[in-house]
Design a protein around this motif. Structure first.
Motif, PDB file in Angstrom:
ATOM      1  N   GLU A  34       9.804 -40.675 -39.826  1.00 25.71           N
ATOM      2  CA  GLU A  34       8.754 -39.682 -40.032  1.00 25.71           C
ATOM      3  C   GLU A  34       8.458 -38.910 -38.751  1.00 25.71           C
ATOM      4  OE1 GLU A  34       5.491 -41.270 -42.766  1.00 25.71           O
ATOM      5  OE2 GLU A  34       6.459 -43.086 -41.981  1.00 25.71           O
ATOM      6  N   HIS A  35       8.954 -39.428 -37.639  1.00 27.49           N
ATOM      7  CA  HIS A  35       8.762 -38.720 -36.366  1.00 27.49           C
ATOM      8  C   HIS A  35       9.937 -38.994 -35.446  1.00 27.49           C
ATOM      9  CE1 HIS A  35       7.558 -42.185 -33.781  1.00 27.49           C
ATOM     10  NE2 HIS A  35       7.120 -42.680 -34.913  1.00 27.49           N
ATOM     11  N   ILE A  36      10.054 -38.128 -34.443  1.00 25.77           N
ATOM     12  CA  ILE A  36      11.138 -38.253 -33.477  1.00 25.77           C
ATOM     13  C   ILE A  36      10.603 -37.931 -32.084  1.00 25.77           C
ATOM     14  CG2 ILE A  36      11.929 -35.865 -33.803  1.00 25.77           C
ATOM     15  CD1 ILE A  36      14.847 -36.997 -33.497  1.00 25.77           C
ATOM     16  N   GLU A  37      11.127 -38.660 -31.115  1.00 25.32           N
ATOM     17  CA  GLU A  37      10.810 -38.420 -29.707  1.00 25.32           C
ATOM     18  C   GLU A  37      12.003 -37.710 -29.082  1.00 25.32           C
ATOM     19  OE1 GLU A  37       9.870 -41.144 -25.798  1.00 25.32           O
ATOM     20  OE2 GLU A  37      11.536 -41.744 -27.085  1.00 25.32           O
ATOM     21  N   PHE A  38      11.722 -36.748 -28.227  1.00 22.71           N
ATOM     22  CA  PHE A  38      12.800 -36.094 -27.501  1.00 22.71           C
ATOM     23  C   PHE A  38      12.766 -36.497 -26.037  1.00 22.71           C
ATOM     24  CE2 PHE A  38      12.743 -33.417 -31.244  1.00 22.71           C
ATOM     25  CZ  PHE A  38      14.091 -33.402 -31.530  1.00 22.71           C
ATOM     26  N   VAL A  39      13.916 -36.979 -25.581  1.00 31.24           N
ATOM     27  CA  VAL A  39      14.160 -37.307 -24.181  1.00 31.24           C
ATOM     28  C   VAL A  39      15.294 -36.372 -23.769  1.00 31.24           C
ATOM     29  CG1 VAL A  39      14.817 -39.106 -22.541  1.00 31.24           C
ATOM     30  CG2 VAL A  39      13.507 -39.708 -24.594  1.00 31.24           C
ATOM     31  N   PRO A  40      15.048 -35.473 -22.839  1.00 26.21           N
ATOM     32  CA  PRO A  40      16.002 -34.382 -22.600  1.00 26.21           C
ATOM     33  C   PRO A  40      17.207 -34.714 -21.723  1.00 26.21           C
ATOM     34  CG  PRO A  40      14.095 -34.113 -21.199  1.00 26.21           C
ATOM     35  CD  PRO A  40      13.812 -35.302 -22.077  1.00 26.21           C
ATOM     36  N   PHE A  45      16.262 -28.451 -22.161  1.00 20.06           N
ATOM     37  CA  PHE A  45      15.068 -27.633 -22.401  1.00 20.06           C
ATOM     38  C   PHE A  45      14.643 -26.940 -21.106  1.00 20.06           C
ATOM     39  CE2 PHE A  45      14.399 -31.042 -25.676  1.00 20.06           C
ATOM     40  CZ  PHE A  45      14.556 -30.225 -26.786  1.00 20.06           C
ATOM     41  N   VAL A  46      14.859 -27.643 -19.992  1.00 16.23           N
ATOM     42  CA  VAL A  46      14.584 -27.097 -18.658  1.00 16.23           C
ATOM     43  C   VAL A  46      15.924 -27.004 -17.942  1.00 16.23           C
ATOM     44  CG1 VAL A  46      13.381 -27.444 -16.467  1.00 16.23           C
ATOM     45  CG2 VAL A  46      12.285 -28.152 -18.611  1.00 16.23           C
ATOM     46  N   THR A  73       6.637 -37.081 -29.515  1.00 18.26           N
ATOM     47  CA  THR A  73       6.438 -37.041 -28.064  1.00 18.26           C
ATOM     48  C   THR A  73       7.686 -36.510 -27.381  1.00 18.26           C
ATOM     49  OG1 THR A  73       5.527 -38.270 -26.173  1.00 18.26           O
ATOM     50  CG2 THR A  73       7.191 -39.397 -27.478  1.00 18.26           C
ATOM     51  N   TYR A  74       7.515 -36.251 -26.129  1.00 11.74           N
ATOM     52  CA  TYR A  74       8.572 -35.746 -25.250  1.00 11.74           C
ATOM     53  C   TYR A  74       8.455 -36.605 -23.994  1.00 11.74           C
ATOM     54  CZ  TYR A  74      11.041 -32.100 -22.495  1.00 11.74           C
ATOM     55  OH  TYR A  74      11.921 -31.386 -21.715  1.00 11.74           O
ATOM     56  N   SER A  75       9.540 -37.173 -23.548  1.00  8.94           N
ATOM     57  CA  SER A  75       9.487 -38.102 -22.420  1.00  8.94           C
ATOM     58  C   SER A  75      10.504 -37.739 -21.354  1.00  8.94           C
ATOM     59  CB  SER A  75       9.793 -39.525 -22.896  1.00  8.94           C
ATOM     60  OG  SER A  75       8.873 -39.927 -23.881  1.00  8.94           O
ATOM     61  N   ALA A 101       7.857 -27.305 -21.545  1.00  9.82           N
ATOM     62  CA  ALA A 101       8.800 -27.461 -22.656  1.00  9.82           C
ATOM     63  C   ALA A 101       8.150 -28.241 -23.795  1.00  9.82           C
ATOM     64  CB  ALA A 101      10.073 -28.161 -22.184  1.00  9.82           C
ATOM     65  N   ALA A 102       7.432 -29.302 -23.468  1.00  8.83           N
ATOM     66  CA  ALA A 102       6.746 -30.089 -24.495  1.00  8.83           C
ATOM     67  C   ALA A 102       5.740 -29.226 -25.250  1.00  8.83           C
ATOM     68  CB  ALA A 102       6.055 -31.297 -23.865  1.00  8.83           C
ATOM     69  N   GLN A 103       5.017 -28.415 -24.520  1.00 12.98           N
ATOM     70  CA  GLN A 103       4.063 -27.519 -25.166  1.00 12.98           C
ATOM     71  C   GLN A 103       4.793 -26.531 -26.082  1.00 12.98           C
ATOM     72  OE1 GLN A 103       1.737 -24.973 -22.585  1.00 12.98           O
ATOM     73  NE2 GLN A 103       0.057 -24.982 -24.050  1.00 12.98           N
TER      74      GLN A 103
END
Length: 144
Positions: A34-40, A45-46, A73-75, A101-103
């Motif tokens: 139902e959710h996913i976290e992004f670790v770049p 993204f940057v 979330t973004y970590s 990027a998270a925003q």
């Protein structure tokens, strides 16, 4: 409670080119997340020049929206314990770009590590923690 996953779980597949970010999102949805976290790690993204890749940010945000999965979330890993003031400032600015990027992904919160994986593991002792805690608070406060 919601079931979710981190894109980091499929980082080896993204690194090898077996999966794209779209594939990762689709995989999460197909497996009931139902959710996913992004670790770049594999998602720039940057950029190295510290600019935001708005095309990628917008694409990922819209892909998740159309797939019906929340970005939870973004970590990022960070080292806010630099001893050189110029290096410390560069690292703070790098993390600030990730906050941007998270925003851009639509998040009002994110997670950043203070020193994990960017320093020798041997420096992660309770003695070091107690000694460096004031700097963690100072630099963490700058970012918040």
């Amino acid at each position: 409670m919601k079931l979710g996953m981190s894109c980091y779980c499929l980082d080896p597949a993204m690194a090898s080119g077996q999966m794209s970010v779209d594939d990762v999102v689709d995989y999460a949805v197909a497996h009931g997340c139902e959710h996913i976290e992004f670790v770049p790690f594999r998602l720039a993204f940057v950029t190295p020049e510290r600019t935001l890749d708005w095309e990628l940010i917008d694409h990922v945000r819209e892909k998740c929206k159309s797939a019906g999965i929340e970005i939870s979330t973004y970590s990022v890993n960070a080292d806010l314990l630099k001893t050189d003031p110029e290096e410390e400032e560069r690292e703070i600015e790098r993390v600030k770009r990730h906050i941007d990027a998270a925003q851009g992904l639509g998040l009002s919160r994110m997670r950043f590590d203070v020193a994990s994986f960017r320093r020798p593991f041997s420096t992660n002792t309770i003695y070091d923690f107690n000694r460096e805690f004031p700097q963690m608070v100072k630099n963490g406060t700058i970012l918040c």
